[in-house]
Motif scaffolding. Structure first.
Motif, PDB file in Angstrom:
ATOM      1  N   GLY A 100       0.877  -1.212  -0.072  1.00  0.00           N
ATOM      2  CA  GLY A 100      -0.024  -0.120   0.110  1.00  0.00           C
ATOM      3  C   GLY A 100       0.898   1.366   0.101  1.00  0.00           C
ATOM      4  N   ILE A 101       1.923   1.079   0.682  1.00  0.00           N
ATOM      5  CA  ILE A 101       2.867   2.490   0.821  1.00  0.00           C
ATOM      6  C   ILE A 101       3.426   2.451  -0.684  1.00  0.00           C
ATOM      7  CG2 ILE A 101       5.010   3.286   1.802  1.00  0.00           C
ATOM      8  CD1 ILE A 101       4.345   1.414   4.496  1.00  0.00           C
ATOM      9  N   LEU A 102       3.857   1.507  -1.188  1.00  0.00           N
ATOM     10  CA  LEU A 102       4.404   1.779  -2.600  1.00  0.00           C
ATOM     11  C   LEU A 102       3.530   2.304  -3.708  1.00  0.00           C
ATOM     12  CD1 LEU A 102       6.905   1.260  -4.269  1.00  0.00           C
ATOM     13  CD2 LEU A 102       6.103  -1.164  -4.851  1.00  0.00           C
ATOM     14  N   ASP A 103       2.342   1.909  -3.640  1.00  0.00           N
ATOM     15  CA  ASP A 103       1.270   2.547  -4.302  1.00  0.00           C
ATOM     16  C   ASP A 103       0.967   3.746  -4.208  1.00  0.00           C
ATOM     17  OD1 ASP A 103       0.558  -0.277  -5.450  1.00  0.00           O
ATOM     18  OD2 ASP A 103      -0.880  -0.562  -4.244  1.00  0.00           O
ATOM     19  N   GLU A 104       1.071   4.333  -2.836  1.00  0.00           N
ATOM     20  CA  GLU A 104       0.984   5.755  -2.487  1.00  0.00           C
ATOM     21  C   GLU A 104       2.012   6.603  -3.120  1.00  0.00           C
ATOM     22  OE1 GLU A 104       0.376   6.650   1.445  1.00  0.00           O
ATOM     23  OE2 GLU A 104      -1.361   5.012   1.790  1.00  0.00           O
ATOM     24  N   ILE A 105       3.243   5.959  -3.062  1.00  0.00           N
ATOM     25  CA  ILE A 105       4.362   6.647  -3.489  1.00  0.00           C
ATOM     26  C   ILE A 105       4.131   6.600  -5.203  1.00  0.00           C
ATOM     27  CG2 ILE A 105       6.722   6.722  -3.834  1.00  0.00           C
ATOM     28  CD1 ILE A 105       6.708   5.190  -1.187  1.00  0.00           C
ATOM     29  N   ALA A 106       4.022   5.665  -5.610  1.00  0.00           N
ATOM     30  CA  ALA A 106       3.787   5.693  -7.140  1.00  0.00           C
ATOM     31  C   ALA A 106       2.569   6.444  -7.607  1.00  0.00           C
ATOM     32  CB  ALA A 106       3.381   4.361  -7.604  1.00  0.00           C
ATOM     33  N   ASP A 107       1.570   6.743  -6.765  1.00  0.00           N
ATOM     34  CA  ASP A 107       0.523   7.590  -7.352  1.00  0.00           C
ATOM     35  C   ASP A 107       0.815   9.119  -7.182  1.00  0.00           C
ATOM     36  OD1 ASP A 107      -2.548   8.097  -8.079  1.00  0.00           O
ATOM     37  OD2 ASP A 107      -2.360   9.131  -5.887  1.00  0.00           O
ATOM     38  N   HIS A 108       1.836   9.292  -6.077  1.00  0.00           N
ATOM     39  CA  HIS A 108       2.070  10.616  -5.949  1.00  0.00           C
ATOM     40  C   HIS A 108       3.142  11.206  -6.943  1.00  0.00           C
ATOM     41  CE1 HIS A 108       3.562  14.143  -3.828  1.00  0.00           C
ATOM     42  NE2 HIS A 108       4.910  13.812  -4.073  1.00  0.00           N
ATOM     43  N   LEU A 109       3.895  10.066  -7.786  1.00  0.00           N
ATOM     44  CA  LEU A 109       4.859  10.374  -8.930  1.00  0.00           C
ATOM     45  C   LEU A 109       4.205  10.317 -10.175  1.00  0.00           C
ATOM     46  CD1 LEU A 109       8.008   8.036  -7.469  1.00  0.00           C
ATOM     47  CD2 LEU A 109       7.781  10.773  -7.362  1.00  0.00           C
ATOM     48  N   GLY A 110       2.888  10.227 -10.156  1.00  0.00           N
ATOM     49  CA  GLY A 110       2.020  10.219 -11.377  1.00  0.00           C
ATOM     50  C   GLY A 110       2.222   8.591 -11.855  1.00  0.00           C
ATOM     51  N   LEU A 111       2.582   7.754 -11.231  1.00  0.00           N
ATOM     52  CA  LEU A 111       2.410   6.485 -11.957  1.00  0.00           C
ATOM     53  C   LEU A 111       1.143   5.694 -11.307  1.00  0.00           C
ATOM     54  CD1 LEU A 111       6.314   5.389 -11.254  1.00  0.00           C
ATOM     55  CD2 LEU A 111       5.370   6.281 -13.246  1.00  0.00           C
ATOM     56  N   GLY A 112       0.311   5.352 -12.454  1.00  0.00           N
ATOM     57  CA  GLY A 112      -1.074   4.758 -12.241  1.00  0.00           C
ATOM     58  C   GLY A 112      -0.763   3.146 -11.844  1.00  0.00           C
ATOM     59  N   ALA A 113      -1.745   2.661 -11.261  1.00  0.00           N
ATOM     60  CA  ALA A 113      -1.468   1.236 -10.993  1.00  0.00           C
ATOM     61  C   ALA A 113      -1.384   0.224 -12.192  1.00  0.00           C
ATOM     62  CB  ALA A 113      -2.697   0.700 -10.227  1.00  0.00           C
ATOM     63  N   GLU A 114      -1.719   0.716 -13.216  1.00  0.00           N
ATOM     64  CA  GLU A 114      -1.599  -0.041 -14.429  1.00  0.00           C
ATOM     65  C   GLU A 114      -0.033  -0.117 -14.926  1.00  0.00           C
ATOM     66  OE1 GLU A 114      -2.171   4.323 -15.800  1.00  0.00           O
ATOM     67  OE2 GLU A 114      -3.168   3.078 -14.408  1.00  0.00           O
ATOM     68  N   HIS A 115       0.599   0.822 -14.328  1.00  0.00           N
ATOM     69  CA  HIS A 115       1.947   0.806 -14.663  1.00  0.00           C
ATOM     70  C   HIS A 115       2.942  -0.091 -13.648  1.00  0.00           C
ATOM     71  CE1 HIS A 115       1.219   4.906 -16.189  1.00  0.00           C
ATOM     72  NE2 HIS A 115       1.250   4.143 -17.423  1.00  0.00           N
ATOM     73  N   ILE A 116       2.475  -0.743 -12.777  1.00  0.00           N
ATOM     74  CA  ILE A 116       3.210  -1.614 -11.998  1.00  0.00           C
ATOM     75  C   ILE A 116       2.235  -2.926 -11.672  1.00  0.00           C
ATOM     76  CG2 ILE A 116       4.316  -1.899  -9.599  1.00  0.00           C
ATOM     77  CD1 ILE A 116       4.384   1.009  -9.424  1.00  0.00           C
ATOM     78  N   ARG A 117       2.982  -3.967 -11.926  1.00  0.00           N
ATOM     79  CA  ARG A 117       2.353  -5.447 -11.812  1.00  0.00           C
ATOM     80  C   ARG A 117       3.112  -6.117 -10.533  1.00  0.00           C
ATOM     81  NH1 ARG A 117       3.907  -5.754 -16.993  1.00  0.00           N
ATOM     82  NH2 ARG A 117       4.904  -7.690 -16.553  1.00  0.00           N
ATOM     83  N   TYR A 118       2.325  -6.735  -9.662  1.00  0.00           N
ATOM     84  CA  TYR A 118       2.883  -7.579  -8.630  1.00  0.00           C
ATOM     85  C   TYR A 118       2.712  -8.881  -8.881  1.00  0.00           C
ATOM     86  CZ  TYR A 118       2.859  -2.923  -6.227  1.00  0.00           C
ATOM     87  OH  TYR A 118       2.859  -1.930  -5.639  1.00  0.00           O
ATOM     88  N   GLN A 119       3.642  -9.788  -8.255  1.00  0.00           N
ATOM     89  CA  GLN A 119       3.707 -11.283  -8.343  1.00  0.00           C
ATOM     90  C   GLN A 119       3.842 -11.667  -6.961  1.00  0.00           C
ATOM     91  OE1 GLN A 119       6.162 -12.655 -11.299  1.00  0.00           O
ATOM     92  NE2 GLN A 119       6.119 -14.895 -10.233  1.00  0.00           N
ATOM     93  N   GLN A 120       2.983 -12.368  -6.363  1.00  0.00           N
ATOM     94  CA  GLN A 120       3.581 -13.093  -5.205  1.00  0.00           C
ATOM     95  C   GLN A 120       4.590 -14.105  -5.100  1.00  0.00           C
ATOM     96  OE1 GLN A 120       0.293 -14.854  -2.731  1.00  0.00           O
ATOM     97  NE2 GLN A 120       0.979 -14.080  -1.007  1.00  0.00           N
ATOM     98  N   THR A 121       5.382 -14.014  -4.254  1.00  0.00           N
ATOM     99  CA  THR A 121       6.881 -15.050  -4.237  1.00  0.00           C
ATOM    100  C   THR A 121       6.222 -16.233  -3.673  1.00  0.00           C
ATOM    101  OG1 THR A 121       7.474 -14.316  -2.028  1.00  0.00           O
ATOM    102  CG2 THR A 121       8.382 -13.193  -3.948  1.00  0.00           C
ATOM    103  N   ALA A 122       6.805 -17.553  -4.108  1.00  0.00           N
ATOM    104  CA  ALA A 122       6.424 -18.701  -3.587  1.00  0.00           C
ATOM    105  C   ALA A 122       6.386 -18.713  -2.233  1.00  0.00           C
ATOM    106  CB  ALA A 122       7.344 -19.735  -4.376  1.00  0.00           C
ATOM    107  N   PHE A 123       7.554 -18.379  -1.455  1.00  0.00           N
ATOM    108  CA  PHE A 123       7.582 -18.447  -0.013  1.00  0.00           C
ATOM    109  C   PHE A 123       6.874 -17.456   0.562  1.00  0.00           C
ATOM    110  CE2 PHE A 123      11.228 -15.901  -1.603  1.00  0.00           C
ATOM    111  CZ  PHE A 123      10.997 -14.498  -1.078  1.00  0.00           C
ATOM    112  N   GLY A 124       6.248 -16.271  -0.193  1.00  0.00           N
ATOM    113  CA  GLY A 124       5.410 -15.378   0.738  1.00  0.00           C
ATOM    114  C   GLY A 124       4.016 -15.932   0.867  1.00  0.00           C
ATOM    115  N   ARG A 125       3.676 -16.991   0.100  1.00  0.00           N
ATOM    116  CA  ARG A 125       2.422 -17.388   0.339  1.00  0.00           C
ATOM    117  C   ARG A 125       2.247 -18.442   1.619  1.00  0.00           C
ATOM    118  NH1 ARG A 125       3.091 -19.394  -4.993  1.00  0.00           N
ATOM    119  NH2 ARG A 125       2.291 -18.014  -6.649  1.00  0.00           N
ATOM    120  N   PHE A 126       3.435 -18.596   2.130  1.00  0.00           N
ATOM    121  CA  PHE A 126       3.159 -19.632   3.192  1.00  0.00           C
ATOM    122  C   PHE A 126       4.223 -18.893   4.397  1.00  0.00           C
ATOM    123  CE2 PHE A 126       3.417 -22.116  -0.227  1.00  0.00           C
ATOM    124  CZ  PHE A 126       2.268 -23.377  -0.098  1.00  0.00           C
ATOM    125  N   SER A 127       4.816 -17.776   4.228  1.00  0.00           N
ATOM    126  CA  SER A 127       5.380 -17.149   5.279  1.00  0.00           C
ATOM    127  C   SER A 127       4.324 -16.139   6.372  1.00  0.00           C
ATOM    128  CB  SER A 127       6.476 -16.189   4.771  1.00  0.00           C
ATOM    129  OG  SER A 127       5.859 -14.950   4.198  1.00  0.00           O
TER     130      SER A 127
END
Length: 533
Positions: A470-497
């Motif tokens: 959420g923090i990164l999305d706020e910073i991106a929005d402040h810099l004029g980068l919309g959500a369509e410009h950044i894609r996220y992918q959950q890491t394999a270990f992140g699903r279980f950590s």
């Protein structure tokens, strides 16, 4: 060049250099040592602007090359202007300002289409010049002449060298050849870390290219101006692992066995005794004084063999027999380099003996780039630099700082390689960590059990905690980068950590010519890739 004008305000220590520029620039150019963070890129561009001549800028990596172009656009050209056509990144089509990497220069001089092959060999740690057949030598010569002719046509008279001490052997040759071909251009050399720890021969080579140090911006000056936080350097020692210690011991045992055999070789001793400097020293005084170090190594070797040396021979160096130092591995290295390489023609009668010693050294891995290295070969350097025992040291340091700073901890760990393939794909199957790098350090800390928010920041791989999305999305929005410009992918270990981790996919929008890194090695934003905690 006339369109360039600095758009900012100079810092005090930068202004000091610029105010004294006329006195600092000599016949050999300008050589400035500037602490990291002092703005040496902008300073170098201003010096280039004031010289007012077409320039070639060389940087040690693509990331740093792009940084030079970015600073030139942002700090010296009007806002929102596109990159002018007089700026080039192609040595085969130079412009008024041409910005390339040292690898690109070497690739062009070698007849390669691009520098990618050079970067690939650098990733593997290769420093050996490949033998060139006559036809390839002709192509290389033709390529060099063509490039030099184009640079002369563009009237390039300024060479800006960024961190020139990073160069490998073949890169040095290409740059030295270029400098000579351009006929004494003004060299502007900028570095944060001069190679003070190299041997005298390498230091002489560095100074021949860059000239003596003319000015310095020190770290205390940055602290005084508030551009760098007050800090204290500490050293944390880590010992090699058991396997690494064993490899080091095996190499050293091989070296000492070789030295024992060398000292017992009557043929090698006879070869030294027959050298003209030993047989007729008075006739060769001039040559001896040109390389007193090699002459000393022969005297020290013979003295260790209990050979009675005439006082007339010792008088050349002004010493007595009792003052001759003991034979050490360092002196044997000097002796072997002179015998096998520098003065090989003086030992023609002992060619078979010399060749045998050379072959033995090669088998041990004690010959690199046409030089004997007994004390600090690249194989040993590489082993120590990449020692996995440093991972445990990093955990120890992080645990200490975390206990002290708690939620206020802001920690950055720098590493040379990304090692993207070390990211686990199955949280149930975690392979042992056996290499140093950004991802191995990240994984070591993640598995350590420390309560940390971990992330990775490099040019080609970014990993953030799920809670920070959420923090990164706020910073991106402040810099004029919309959500369509950044894609996220959950890491394999992140699903279980417990915390969860997200890996940012490659953005569709790339500000300032952000690039996708093709090689396995990347220096990310700034100088090095890092892990930010």
């Amino acid at each position: 060049m006339k369109d360039l004008a600095f758009q900012g305000k100079w810092r005090t220590y930068q202004q000091k250099i610029l105010d004294d520029l006329t006195n600092l620039i000599g016949d050999d150019g300008l050589h400035i040592v500037a602490a990291p963070g002092s703005g040496k890129t902008v300073l170098g561009l201003e010096v280039m602007r004031r010289l007012g001549e077409p320039a070639l800028i060389l940087a040690p990596s693509k990331t740093m090359r792009d940084q030079w172009a970015q600073r030139l656009r942002m700090m010296f050209l009007p806002t929102n202007i596109a990159e002018p056509d007089w700026i080039s990144h192609d040595l085969r089509a130079p412009g008024t300002v041409t910005i390339i990497t040292y690898q690109a220069l070497h690739a062009a001089f070698s007849g390669h289409v691009s520098e990618e092959k050079i970067l690939s060999s650098e990733e593997e740690g290769s420093d050996q010049a490949q033998p060139a057949e006559p036809a390839r030598q002709q192509r290389m010569e033709k390529a060099r002449k063509s490039i030099i002719a184009k640079l002369r046509e563009e009237k390039v008279r300024t060479l800006v060298l960024d961190e020139a001490h990073h160069l490998r052997n073949e890169w040095w040759k290409a740059l030295t050849m270029l400098k000579e071909a351009l006929g004494k251009p003004t060299v502007v050399a900028l570095t944060a870390t001069p190679p003070f720890d190299v041997d005298p021969q390498e230091w002489d080579r560095y100074q021949e290219l860059c000239g003596p140090i003319d000015g310095e911006i020190s770290a205390p000056e940055l602290v005084l101006q508030g551009d760098l936080c007050p800090h204290q350097d500490y050293v944390h020692f880590s010992l090699p692992s058991t396997l690494e210690t064993q490899k080091l011991a095996e190499f050293r045992a091989q070296i000492w066995n070789f030295i024992e055999r060398l000292l017992k070789s009557a043929e090698f001793e006879e070869a030294i005794l027959r050298h003209p400097w030993i047989r007729r020293p008075i006739e060769n005084v001039e040559h001896i004084l040109d390389d007193a170090r090699f002459f000393s190594s022969m005297l020290i070797f013979l003295n260790a063999q209990y050979v009675n040396l005439p006082q007339s021979t010792l008088d050349i160096l002004g010493v007595k027999a009792r003052e001759i130092p003991d034979l050490t591995i360092e002196w044997i290295e000097v002796l072997l380099n002179g015998v096998i390489y520098t003065y090989r023609n003086d030992f023609e009668e002992a060619e078979q003996t010399i060749g045998y010693q050379q072959d033995s050294l090669r088998e041990m891995g004690a010959v690199e780039s046409g030089r004997v290295r007994l004390t600090d070969p690249r194989s040993v350097q590489k082993l120590l630099v990449s020692s996995v025992s440093k991972l445990n040291a990093i955990v120890d340091i992080t645990r200490l700082e975390s206990a002290s700073m708690r939620d206020e901890l802001r920690m950055v760990i720098l590493s040379d390689y990304i090692r993207k393939d070390a990211l686990p794909t199955d949280p149930a199957d975690l392979p042992p960590i056996e290499r140093m790098g950004v991802v191995p350090i990240f994984e070591t800390l993640r598995r350590s059990g420390l309560d940390l928010k971990l992330g990775i920041l490099t040019g080609s791989l970014v990993v953030i905690p799920a809670a920070s999305k959420g923090i990164l999305d706020e910073i991106a929005d402040h810099l004029g980068l919309g959500a369509e410009h950044i894609r996220y992918q959950q890491t394999a270990f992140g699903r279980f950590s417990k915390r969860g981790t997200w890996r940012r996919a490659e953005p569709q929008y790339r500000p300032y010519n952000h690039r996708t890194v093709q090689s396995g090695r990347d220096h990310g934003p700034g100088r090095h890739p890092g892990i930010a905690g």
